[in-house]
Design a protein around this motif. Sequence first.
Motif: not given
Length: 383
Positions: A188-192
């Motif tokens: 989630f953090m990587a895509i964000q």
Amino acid sequence: MNQSNHDWPTIVWCWRLAVVCRKEVVQFRRNWILALFMVYAFTMMAYHNATAISQELKRAGLVVIDNDRSKASRDLIYRFHEPQFRFIEQLENSRDGVKRLDDGDAALVLDIPENFDQDLLNGRPTRLQIQLDGADSMRAYLAANYAGNIVRQFSTDAGRRQFADQPLPVVENDERVWFSPNHEQTLFMAIQDLAQNILLFSILLPASALAREKERGTVEQLLVSPLSPLQIMLGKILPMVGIILLASVVTLFFIIEGALALNVRGSIGLFLGVTSLFSASAAGVGILIASVTRNMGQVGIVSITLMPILFMLSGSDTPPEMMPDTLLPIMYLSPLHHYLNAAFGILIKGADLSMVWDSILYVAILGGCVFAFSLFRFRQSFR
């Protein structure tokens, strides 16, 4: 012959656009500082943000005051283990525990009273105390939840042991978590972070390209050439969108799936298609910024001021349900909000076009409005 003559203006229009696009690619290659910063943002910084920034409870410092020193107290203490908690030491009195909280050395204090084990064996109610450092409210909230779950599970296990010879009613909680069963936020953090980089450089690259033209006085040469304002805008947007798509592919395959060893579920082609649409709409914002500023310094100031607002209104850090009522309508007017919904749906949930078409439609409509206004403002700024 007539058909050929009819197609000739279109061929010339496309050829001129291709020449402008090639010029922008050459100019981007010469601006090695911006290119190097972009490579760093889509590689090393993407990896660092995905792994270093976490909203989970990890290794919260724990000190224990065990006044009972029994098998039951040791069993309870053992349940406060890593990765959520990190045992620091065992203290003798409550004053030392409070001092550890005040100094910031510990996040919570577990205080077990005397006769804790005997009260449990005899079926008498007993109490223990957990003190938390509330300076970091999010960490304290998570620590309280984890500690409460551990104590409840310990109490349930103790009751089962005491009444092992009697049938007891049991309510089983069978959880089924979709898409992230391990409750890990890395993907989630990587895509964000990838979406935020796409927004940043979609605005910065065309804005800096146009600002350089204005500083050098070459934008007037473009305007007196056979190029139309639309060709000039597209010539600065399309190459930058292609560069950003290439950088996004690098992040997906070499950082997310390579270095982080995470698997994306959905169609990469669909994600890149949505990304190109969003990047083009964000590039319109960059052209708009460059049309109202005079140099690169002003472009940087306006961009730095605008970025936190766009990130806040995207709904990534603050869910829409927690937004104030006054900001909620503005958030739905943010293309980044709808792009994130589509990106998370495609890459995490494996959604297809039929599931994210509404978010893509919002991105197209809002992006088209931004692009049309940017084109209008670009024409007006040179009249």
